[in-house]
Design an enzyme around this catalytic site. Structure first.
Site, PDB file in Angstrom:
ATOM      1  N   ASP A 183      13.199  46.000  46.792  1.00  0.00           N
ATOM      2  CA  ASP A 183      12.716  47.389  46.863  1.00  0.00           C
ATOM      3  C   ASP A 183      11.196  47.462  46.909  1.00  0.00           C
ATOM      4  O   ASP A 183      10.601  48.425  46.434  1.00  0.00           O
ATOM      5  CB  ASP A 183      13.237  48.216  45.670  1.00  0.00           C
ATOM      6  CG  ASP A 183      14.734  48.083  45.478  1.00  0.00           C
ATOM      7  OD1 ASP A 183      15.454  48.279  46.459  1.00  0.00           O
ATOM      8  OD2 ASP A 183      15.179  47.777  44.352  1.00  0.00           O
ATOM      9  N   GLU A 184      10.560  46.457  47.518  1.00  0.00           N
ATOM     10  CA  GLU A 184       9.093  46.421  47.550  1.00  0.00           C
ATOM     11  C   GLU A 184       8.504  47.230  48.703  1.00  0.00           C
ATOM     12  O   GLU A 184       7.287  47.377  48.794  1.00  0.00           O
ATOM     13  CB  GLU A 184       8.583  44.973  47.665  1.00  0.00           C
ATOM     14  CG  GLU A 184       8.996  44.064  46.528  1.00  0.00           C
ATOM     15  CD  GLU A 184      10.240  43.247  46.852  1.00  0.00           C
ATOM     16  OE1 GLU A 184      10.540  42.311  46.110  1.00  0.00           O
ATOM     17  OE2 GLU A 184      10.910  43.568  47.867  1.00  0.00           O
ATOM     18  N   HIS A 236      17.105  49.546  53.448  1.00  0.00           N
ATOM     19  CA  HIS A 236      15.754  50.067  53.542  1.00  0.00           C
ATOM     20  C   HIS A 236      15.737  51.236  54.513  1.00  0.00           C
ATOM     21  O   HIS A 236      16.616  51.369  55.365  1.00  0.00           O
ATOM     22  CB  HIS A 236      14.754  48.989  53.959  1.00  0.00           C
ATOM     23  CG  HIS A 236      15.143  48.239  55.192  1.00  0.00           C
ATOM     24  ND1 HIS A 236      15.741  47.003  55.141  1.00  0.00           N
ATOM     25  CD2 HIS A 236      15.033  48.551  56.503  1.00  0.00           C
ATOM     26  CE1 HIS A 236      15.974  46.580  56.376  1.00  0.00           C
ATOM     27  NE2 HIS A 236      15.563  47.491  57.214  1.00  0.00           N
ATOM     28  N   THR A 284      18.372  52.584  48.195  1.00  0.00           N
ATOM     29  CA  THR A 284      18.827  53.059  49.505  1.00  0.00           C
ATOM     30  C   THR A 284      20.334  52.926  49.652  1.00  0.00           C
ATOM     31  O   THR A 284      21.006  53.790  50.215  1.00  0.00           O
ATOM     32  CB  THR A 284      18.127  52.262  50.625  1.00  0.00           C
ATOM     33  OG1 THR A 284      16.714  52.425  50.497  1.00  0.00           O
ATOM     34  CG2 THR A 284      18.555  52.748  52.001  1.00  0.00           C
ATOM     35  N   THR A 334      22.765  52.098  46.977  1.00  0.00           N
ATOM     36  CA  THR A 334      23.604  52.575  45.875  1.00  0.00           C
ATOM     37  C   THR A 334      23.183  53.921  45.312  1.00  0.00           C
ATOM     38  O   THR A 334      23.976  54.586  44.649  1.00  0.00           O
ATOM     39  CB  THR A 334      23.571  51.561  44.717  1.00  0.00           C
ATOM     40  OG1 THR A 334      22.220  51.464  44.216  1.00  0.00           O
ATOM     41  CG2 THR A 334      24.024  50.186  45.184  1.00  0.00           C
TER      42      THR A 334
END
Length: 432
Positions: A13-14, A41, A301, A303
């Site tokens: 999640d960067e 993403h 994005t 879940t």
């Protein structure tokens, strides 16, 4: 000119989606090399949002070839659904712009069911990992156990029944032990038959395709999923994903040699987040943590799960720089830190009265490690949309320089909003 590998340097999640999209404009081919549809993403192009989980980012740009390599586990139902969803948004996915490795492993319904059964059982005993319940782990288990059904098997109906028998010998034994009903041979054959016609047109010998294109001078972008700290070997085990997420996997998961990888770009968020279970030394349960979550829109994005938030952990990212051989980083979401009076960066930990410079691999020691911080002055000015260093507040630049020094890698790109053009380019990885 060089090829580029993009990896996450934290727990995923960067902001890889934006950076990969930005780089894909410079690439000819975009390759996924590990994971499945468990990490997603969002790309924002001309004001339109595209949510991708399995398909490489290049698929939404015309003239680019998207490739799913052998290191990926593919849920054919999820693949078809994602292709159809993009079609509804005006993006056409055909064998001309998407190729899939013939030796990639398939995720079946029995994998998803097993994933959920295990998570439910683990929840009751307090040992759950926090998987996405999408069958990723069980599919990788079958791959390593040499009983997986692969993409190429869809084209060989004569040998498929024997392979399904072998698969079910294992899975039905598991299901009996878990008190679940057995799965019939016919159910699996019907499932595979139902997707074959949609998947097979995309099948190709990917190592050969990539080697041929490399020799012709094509620019190849390798797109990683998840993050280094979720790597099955180098992450916070057992709270990890089921594949290697480090840059070296780009070679193994695509069929190209390590010498073909080139520039390693580590996507690094200006603070730290994590989804699900597992250690998180710099986690903030206070007002600042809530501020980061709300300001950064920290929800998964795939879940929709709320992400845990905390200060930047330079010690963990320093490990990622070493494990990946990171050439430079793309620092993302700097703008989320706007308005905070002070900022903290973890530089190491204390454990049993001693200061250490890395997080131990031991789960027990990880639980006891306490972060050691340095404190920096924050800034009140906005960095949103900045596209040059001159537009950044002095304290923001100081923060970036401190991060570079502590992790041992330079900033190649700096992202200041979700929009792809709100990026400060220091070094073009394709030209390095």
């Amino acid at each position: 000119m060089t090829n580029v590998v993009v990896v996450g340097s934290q727990w995923g999640d960067e902001g890889k989606g934006k950076i990969v999209d930005w780089l894909s404009e410079r690439a000819d081919i975009v390759v996924r090399f590990q994971g499945g549809h468990n990490a997603g993403h969002t790309l924002v192009i001309d004001g339109v949002s595209y949510k991708l989980s399995l398909l490489p980012s290049g698929v939404v740009r015309s003239g680019k070839l998207a490739v799913i390599g052998n290191g990926v586990v593919i849920d054919p139902h999820a693949l078809i659904a994602e292709i159809d969803r993009l079609a509804a948004q005006g993006v056409t996915v055909t064998p001309q712009n998407l190729r899939i490795a013939d030796n990639a492993t398939l995720i079946l319904s029995l994998h998803r069911e097993l994933d959920g059964i295990r998570e439910d059982a683990a929840s009751n005993s307090g040992t759950k990992i926090g998987t996405t319940r999408r069958g990723i782990g069980p599919a990788y288990e079958d791959k390593v156990g040499r009983r997986a059904i692969r993409v190429m098997d869809l084209a060989d109906l004569d040998t498929l029944p024997a392979k399904v028998d072998r698969l079910l010998t294992h899975h039905n034994a598991l299901r009996r032990g878990l008190g679940e009903a057995e799965i019939s041979h016919r159910a699996i054959m019907d499932e595979l038959s139902s997707v074959a016609a949609r998947v097979l047109p995309f099948m190709d010998t990917i190592w050969l395709l990539l080697d041929r294109e490399r020799r012709k001078g094509a620019r190849i972008l390798f797109e990683g999923a998840q993050g280094t700290l979720l790597d099955i070997d180098h992450g916070t085990y057992p709270f990890v994903t089921s594949s290697n997420t480090v840059a070296g996997q780009a070679a193994a998961g695509s069929g190209m040699g390590p010498g073909s990888l080139g520039y390693i770009l580590g996507i690094t968020k200006a603070y730290t987040t994590r989804v699900g279970e597992g250690p998180f030394p710099t986690e903030l349960d206070d007002e600042v943590g809530r501020f980061l979550g709300e300001r950064g829109h920290e929800f998964g994005t795939v879940t929709g799960r709320k992400r845990r938030c905390g200060w930047f952990d330079a010690a963990l990212v320093r490990q990622s720089v070493a494990a990946n051989g990171i050439t430079g980083i793309a620092l993302t979401k700097l703008d989320v830190l706007d308005g905070l009076d002070e900022l903290k960066i973890c530089v190491g930990y204390t454990l049993d009265g001693q200061q250490i410079d890395h997080l131990p691999a031991s789960q027990a020691q990880q639980a006891l490690a306490k972060p050691v911080y340095i404190t920096l002055e924050g800034w009140k000015e906005s960095t949103v949309g900045a596209r040059s260093w001159a537009e950044l507040p002095a304290q923001a630049i100081k923060y970036v320089r401190q991060v570079e020094e502590l992790i041992g890698a330079p900033v190649a790109l700096l992202s200041t909003s979700p929009e792809r053009d709100d990026t400060i380019l220091v070094t073009d990885p394709f030209e390095d």
